[in-house]
Design a protein around this motif. Structure first.
Motif, PDB file in Angstrom:
ATOM      1  N   GLU A  55       3.086   9.754  -1.387  1.00  0.00           N
ATOM      2  CA  GLU A  55       3.087   8.577  -0.272  1.00  0.00           C
ATOM      3  C   GLU A  55       1.768   7.570  -0.472  1.00  0.00           C
ATOM      4  OE1 GLU A  55       3.741   9.583   3.663  1.00  0.00           O
ATOM      5  OE2 GLU A  55       5.972  10.020   3.722  1.00  0.00           O
ATOM      6  N   VAL A  56       2.172   6.397  -0.310  1.00  0.00           N
ATOM      7  CA  VAL A  56       0.997   5.388  -0.597  1.00  0.00           C
ATOM      8  C   VAL A  56       1.011   4.706   0.430  1.00  0.00           C
ATOM      9  CG1 VAL A  56       0.001   3.675  -2.046  1.00  0.00           C
ATOM     10  CG2 VAL A  56       1.211   5.482  -3.231  1.00  0.00           C
ATOM     11  N   ASN A  57       0.079   4.681   1.336  1.00  0.00           N
ATOM     12  CA  ASN A  57      -0.089   4.018   2.571  1.00  0.00           C
ATOM     13  C   ASN A  57      -0.973   2.631   2.429  1.00  0.00           C
ATOM     14  OD1 ASN A  57       1.157   5.869   4.180  1.00  0.00           O
ATOM     15  ND2 ASN A  57      -0.702   7.023   4.168  1.00  0.00           N
ATOM     16  N   ILE A  58      -0.063   1.513   2.669  1.00  0.00           N
ATOM     17  CA  ILE A  58      -0.791   0.210   2.595  1.00  0.00           C
ATOM     18  C   ILE A  58      -1.278  -0.514   3.535  1.00  0.00           C
ATOM     19  CG2 ILE A  58      -0.748  -1.984   1.187  1.00  0.00           C
ATOM     20  CD1 ILE A  58       1.685  -0.569  -0.555  1.00  0.00           C
ATOM     21  N   THR A  59      -2.423  -0.821   4.074  1.00  0.00           N
ATOM     22  CA  THR A  59      -2.899  -1.517   4.967  1.00  0.00           C
ATOM     23  C   THR A  59      -3.291  -2.941   4.855  1.00  0.00           C
ATOM     24  OG1 THR A  59      -3.460   0.641   6.133  1.00  0.00           O
ATOM     25  CG2 THR A  59      -4.239  -1.358   7.218  1.00  0.00           C
TER      26      THR A  59
END
Length: 339
Positions: free
Chosen positions: A259-263
């Motif tokens: 999973e890649v979390n982008i903020t």
């Protein structure tokens, strides 16, 4: 499983680097002025330009291969697909199968060149009373060897039909994702063309356009260890991935098995994600043809010289539709779609 989510970074130029199964991506953003009677550029803007090969940004726009109407006059392709995503403005399409159309303002054209065709991409300046800004992506998606002999095919993914994901983050910032290809968060794209590598869901081909409001967050899911996944941060200020700040105008290669979390930061941001399982076949590209060997490239050029891939039925090599044509697609079998 890899432990790093960010596998590499690269500054974006005019032509964006991609990975198998994608070949290239080009981003066009041109601030065209009002159109003249021919839906072209007023000649006063053309003085000093290298018409026919004008890729220099002047007065906010380029003419590309156009002389009066900007765009790309009739040219051949073979062995791959083009996915043209028009964010703003219009494109006039004509091809050697007898098909034509006009699309824009969110529409997507999916063209399988397969065994070979000619087509145009002209950018008509349809408005004579206001500017004609144009923003689009053209994404080249490779075909496997068996698809390189497929009959040319094109379809329209009309803006109104493209699935959209809207997701609020904890702090209220919203992310909006247009699912051009693939499956994301329970949303499945419209059907790709029949010979496309994207046709088989096991190939995990994804094309996602993401708009993030300030402070918004979005997560790309785990797919597979063999997936090639690239994020193109083409407009905005900064985003954060895996604790690392990323400035705009960068390509970020991401792990496909996490999973890649982008903020997002404090300004609105725009991103393109391209992902898919690699075809893992030899790629030989020369000009407008993409094959598996140099012998096949040579044969493709010979075939084009002999057949012109069916010829060119439109009389001129830079045709445009009538100013009031609206958005439509006329297929080679006579079928007409209007929007």
């Amino acid at each position: 499983m890899t432990t790093n989510k960010i596998l590499g970074k690269q500054h974006l130029g005019f032509q964006w680097q991609t990975e198998d199964p994608f070949l290239i991506t080009v981003y066009h953003k041109d601030l065209y002025p009002t159109g003249n009677e021919e839906q072209g550029v007023d000649p006063k803007y053309l003085v000093g330009r290298n018409l026919g090969e004008d890729f220099e940004l002047r007065d906010g726009f380029r003419m590309y291969h156009g002389d009066s109407v900007p765009g790309f006059q009739a040219h051949p392709h073979k062995g791959f697909e083009t996915v043209t995503v028009v964010q703003e403005g219009f494109v006039d399409h004509f091809d050697s199968t007898g098909a034509k159309g006009r699309y824009g303002n969110g529409d997507v054209q999916w063209l399988t060149t397969g065994s070979g065709c000619q087509h145009t991409e002209m950018f008509p300046l349809v408005y004579s009373d206001k500017p004609n800004p144009l923003e689009l992506f053209q994404i080249w998606l490779n075909l496997p060897a068996k698809g390189k002999s497929a009959k040319p095919e094109y379809q329209m993914l009309w803006a109104e039909d493209v699935p959209v994901i809207e997701q609020e983050s904890v702090n209220g910032g919203k992310s909006t994702v247009r699912v051009i290809a693939g499956r994301l968060n329970g949303k499945e794209s419209l059907e790709p063309n029949s010979a496309s590598w994207a046709k088989d869901p096991n190939h995990h081909v994804g094309i996602y356009l993401i708009r993030m409001e300030p402070e918004a967050a979005f997560t790309l899911p785990t797919v597979s260890e063999t997936l090639n996944r690239n994020l193109y941060f083409y407009e905005g200020d900064t985003i954060e991935i895996d604790g690392e700040a990323i400035a705009s105008l960068n390509r970020v290669k991401l792990a496909g098995d996490q999973e890649v979390n982008i903020t997002n930061g404090s300004k609105e941001s725009y991103l393109l994600v391209l992902e898919g399982e690699p075809i893992n076949e030899p790629v030989v590209q020369q000009g407008p043809f993409v094959m598996n060997s140099r012998e096949e490239i040579f044969a493709a050029f010979q075939e084009y010289q002999q057949t012109r891939f069916g010829g060119w039925p439109w009389g001129r090599y830079d045709p445009v539709n009538e100013r009031d044509a609206g958005r439509f697609a006329q297929h080679s079998d006579g079928r007409i779609e209007k929007r």
